[in-house]
Design an enzyme around this catalytic site. Structure first.
Site, short mmCIF file in Angstrom:
data_model
loop_
_atom_site.label_atom_id
_atom_site.label_comp_id
_atom_site.label_asym_id
_atom_site.label_seq_id
_atom_site.Cartn_x
_atom_site.Cartn_y
_atom_site.Cartn_z
N ASP A 107 -3.87 -26.25 -9.12
CA ASP A 107 -4.90 -26.40 -7.95
C ASP A 107 -5.75 -27.00 -8.84
O ASP A 107 -6.77 -25.38 -9.92
CB ASP A 107 -5.39 -25.97 -7.29
CG ASP A 107 -6.29 -26.39 -6.16
OD1 ASP A 107 -6.47 -27.92 -6.33
OD2 ASP A 107 -6.98 -25.80 -5.19
N HIS B 269 -19.44 -29.50 -5.40
CA HIS B 269 -18.71 -28.17 -5.34
C HIS B 269 -18.72 -26.98 -6.22
O HIS B 269 -19.32 -26.22 -5.49
CB HIS B 269 -17.22 -28.37 -5.33
CG HIS B 269 -16.33 -27.68 -4.36
ND1 HIS B 269 -16.81 -26.85 -3.33
CD2 HIS B 269 -15.63 -26.78 -5.67
CE1 HIS B 269 -15.36 -25.96 -2.76
NE2 HIS B 269 -15.22 -25.74 -3.93
N GLU C 90 -10.32 -27.72 2.18
CA GLU C 90 -10.62 -28.19 1.24
C GLU C 90 -9.98 -29.68 1.01
O GLU C 90 -8.82 -29.67 1.19
CB GLU C 90 -10.93 -27.20 0.04
CG GLU C 90 -11.41 -26.13 -0.52
CD GLU C 90 -11.26 -25.72 -1.62
OE1 GLU C 90 -9.89 -25.79 -2.41
OE2 GLU C 90 -11.97 -24.50 -1.53
N GLU D 133 -9.55 -32.32 -1.06
CA GLU D 133 -8.29 -32.65 -1.98
C GLU D 133 -7.77 -33.90 -2.23
O GLU D 133 -7.73 -34.27 -0.75
CB GLU D 133 -8.14 -31.63 -2.05
CG GLU D 133 -8.55 -29.84 -2.47
CD GLU D 133 -8.54 -29.38 -3.71
OE1 GLU D 133 -6.96 -29.56 -4.38
OE2 GLU D 133 -8.69 -27.97 -3.10
N ASP E 253 -6.55 -27.88 0.75
CA ASP E 253 -6.63 -26.85 0.61
C ASP E 253 -7.26 -25.75 0.92
O ASP E 253 -8.53 -25.12 0.40
CB ASP E 253 -6.75 -26.93 -1.30
CG ASP E 253 -6.65 -24.80 -1.79
OD1 ASP E 253 -6.03 -24.12 -1.73
OD2 ASP E 253 -7.78 -25.05 -2.15
N ARG F 261 -11.94 -17.30 3.23
CA ARG F 261 -13.37 -17.44 2.51
C ARG F 261 -13.43 -16.01 2.04
O ARG F 261 -13.99 -15.53 0.69
CB ARG F 261 -14.77 -17.97 2.47
CG ARG F 261 -13.86 -20.08 3.09
CD ARG F 261 -14.18 -20.19 1.31
NE ARG F 261 -14.00 -22.08 1.11
CZ ARG F 261 -13.41 -22.50 0.36
NH1 ARG F 261 -12.61 -21.78 -0.75
NH2 ARG F 261 -13.14 -23.75 0.58
N GLN G 183 -10.86 -14.43 -0.43
CA GLN G 183 -11.28 -15.20 -1.41
C GLN G 183 -11.90 -14.72 -1.72
O GLN G 183 -11.81 -13.81 -3.55
CB GLN G 183 -10.91 -17.02 -0.94
CG GLN G 183 -11.32 -17.12 -2.74
CD GLN G 183 -11.42 -19.06 -2.46
OE1 GLN G 183 -11.77 -19.91 -1.29
NE2 GLN G 183 -12.22 -19.46 -3.61
N LYS H 181 -6.24 -18.27 -0.45
CA LYS H 181 -5.11 -20.37 -0.91
C LYS H 181 -4.08 -19.61 -0.56
O LYS H 181 -3.55 -20.98 -0.48
CB LYS H 181 -5.48 -20.19 -1.96
CG LYS H 181 -6.93 -20.06 -2.85
CD LYS H 181 -7.53 -21.82 -2.56
CE LYS H 181 -9.37 -21.46 -3.06
NZ LYS H 181 -9.68 -22.78 -2.21
N THR I 86 -0.73 -25.03 2.26
CA THR I 86 -1.88 -26.28 1.83
C THR I 86 -0.90 -27.89 2.17
O THR I 86 0.47 -27.60 2.51
CB THR I 86 -1.51 -26.02 -0.15
OG1 THR I 86 -1.56 -24.60 -0.53
CG2 THR I 86 -2.38 -27.11 -1.33
N GLU J 121 -19.80 -25.01 2.09
CA GLU J 121 -20.88 -26.06 1.71
C GLU J 121 -21.56 -26.52 3.12
O GLU J 121 -22.61 -26.72 2.85
CB GLU J 121 -20.34 -26.96 0.62
CG GLU J 121 -19.71 -26.48 -0.18
CD GLU J 121 -18.96 -28.01 -1.71
OE1 GLU J 121 -19.25 -28.61 -1.50
OE2 GLU J 121 -17.60 -27.44 -1.01
MN MN Z 1 -8.74 -26.32 -4.05
#
Ligand code: MN
Length: 443
Positions: free
Chosen positions: A138, A145, A210, A212, A244, A248, A251, A264, A268, A384
């Site tokens: 990834d 971002h 996320e 992606e 993904d 948080r 992480q 993570k 996924t 975000e």
């Molecule tokens: Mn990611």
């Protein structure tokens, strides 16, 4: 690079392929793996067209295809697309071109009838993982971002100095990749309430998505054999949507200094349909850098990639809570952006991955990293949108708000390409629902 398969005026005899807003037009022809719902049968490759799937195993046996296309079709009709991905352009192009001819409206009625025998309605198809993914990496390639997240975790110095010089990535976990529609449990793990405090163990309290895209590796390489930027295109089969999912709190506590781990690796999700690079050809756009930013080093720079290395894919995120579902609402749109804003191209990502000699295998999956555009409504993650959990993200459909995901929340990604003079090319959707965590204290 355009050819007759990009001509927007060619219509298909599959009527639904022309319906307004249809993702699976004649000019798209995305690949997936399916079996018929409820049938005890071998999964096989298929191509989506309108509201139908072309059964590639059956089509290969039909005698309708010229030689090169027939070989490619029978490989693509296997239980995974890995071998077909490994064939490269020599297999991909003859099959796409033959499918386009067979499905276009000027095909004679007798041939149409034979192809019709190879169709399965999409609603009757149960989608499977399109490839056996042996390696998943990834990346982290959106400037916006990186700045948005950087301001939350390192306000004094949000952008790490390497960001503008190389496509950064971590090696992810292939075992926990799932297909769109597969729910997952909120992960348990360790987090630290505040600097200096003792860490706590428990269910994630800052669960996030996320937005992606993912791309699949075509022909693999031998150990020690880098893929130069000029050849990277030959090694990229196609693109899908990818979520993904991220814990948080876990992480941000664990990732210093070796990178993401349990934050993570619990799940996924990917969309079932892979749009080929050839279908995306009309939507290539120049690779652009903000004024004054450094030019990439020479191994990450060439004229072709500069001229057309970026892809203009429109993306949106819907958040559907339990309350939305009770009221039969699709969910609220919380993000709309384009993949074109990415700071690095997919070709640069693959070249960076292999430049030190790392080999890649057909079916390897590369995530592009969260896709966030320049304005606030273009942020591709809740961390975000809620500015690190300090602001409410409104859901006008139900009057609820979110900072992070709650149990029962369903996140849906949609992606498509549209522009004047080209047929729409869509990705379908990537969907996943959060289930409550396992109670490890009382299990
Ligand atoms: Mn990611």
């Amino acid at each position: 690079m355009s050819n007759f398969t990009h001509d927007p005026t060619t219509r298909s005899w599959v009527a639904a392929a022309q319906a307004p807003g249809c993702d699976f037009t004649l000019q798209n022809l995305p690949y997936g793996v399916f079996s018929r719902k409820g049938a005890q049968e071998r999964p096989r490759g298929g191509v989506a067209i309108g509201d139908q799937v072309v059964d590639l195993a059956q089509l290969a046996a039909s005698g309708l295809l010229p030689e090169h296309a027939r070989t490619a079709c029978s490989v693509a009709g296997g239980e995974t697309l890995n071998a077909f991905m490994g064939m490269g352009l020599a297999g991909w192009q003859p099959l796409r071109h033959a499918l386009f001819r067979l499905l276009s409206a000027d095909t004679d009625p007798a041939t149409q009838a034979q192809v019709r025998d190879c169709l399965v309605p999409l609603v009757d198809a149960e989608m499977k993982m399109p490839a056996q993914v042996r390696n998943y990496t990834d990346f982290y390639t959106s400037l916006h971002h990186a700045l948005n997240v950087g301001r939350v975790i390192r306000p004094e110095d949000p952008l790490t100095p390497n960001f503008q010089w190389l496509p950064i990535a971590y090696h992810g976990r292939a075992s926990s990749l799932v297909l769109s529609g597969t729910p997952f449990r909120r992960p348990n793990g360790q987090s630290r309430p505040a600097a200096g405090q003792v860490p706590a163990f428990g269910p994630c309290r800052r669960l996030d998505f996320e937005l992606e895209m993912g791309f699949f590796v075509g022909p693999g390489t031998a150990l020690g054999e880098p893929i130069p930027l000029a050849r990277a295109r030959d090694h990229i089969f196609g693109v899908c949507l990818l979520n993904d999912w991220s814990a948080r709190d876990h992480q941000f506590w664990e990732m210093d200094p070796l990178g993401p781990f349990l934050g993570k690796n619990f799940c996924t999700s990917i969309s079932p349909w892979i749009v080929s690079m050839e279908a995306l050809e009309p939507f290539r756009v120049p690779f652009e850098r903000p004024e004054g930013d450094p030019r990439p080093l020479r191994y990450l720079d060439d004229t072709a990639d500069r001229a057309a290395g970026s892809l203009d894919v429109q993306l949106e995120v819907l958040l559907q809570t339990r309350r939305h579902r009770e009221r039969d609402l699709p969910g609220d749109n919380i993000c709309a952006t384009s993949f074109r804003h990415q700071y690095w191209t997919v070709a640069q990502m693959l070249t960076q991955h292999t430049v030190g000699g790392c080999n890649v295998q057909s079916g390897d999956l590369m995530g592009t990293g969260t896709i966030s555009g320049p304005t606030p409504g273009e942020a591709g993650a809740l961390v975000e949108l809620s500015v690190g959990g300090t602001r409410e993200v409104p859901l006008p459909g139900t009057g609820e708000v979110r900072h992070f995901l709650e149990d029962g929340d369903c996140v849906v990604f949609k992606g498509w390409c549209e522009k004047p003079g080209a047929a729409r090319v869509g990705f379908g959707e990537c969907r996943g629902e959060v289930l409550p965590s396992i109670d490890l204290d009382h299990a």
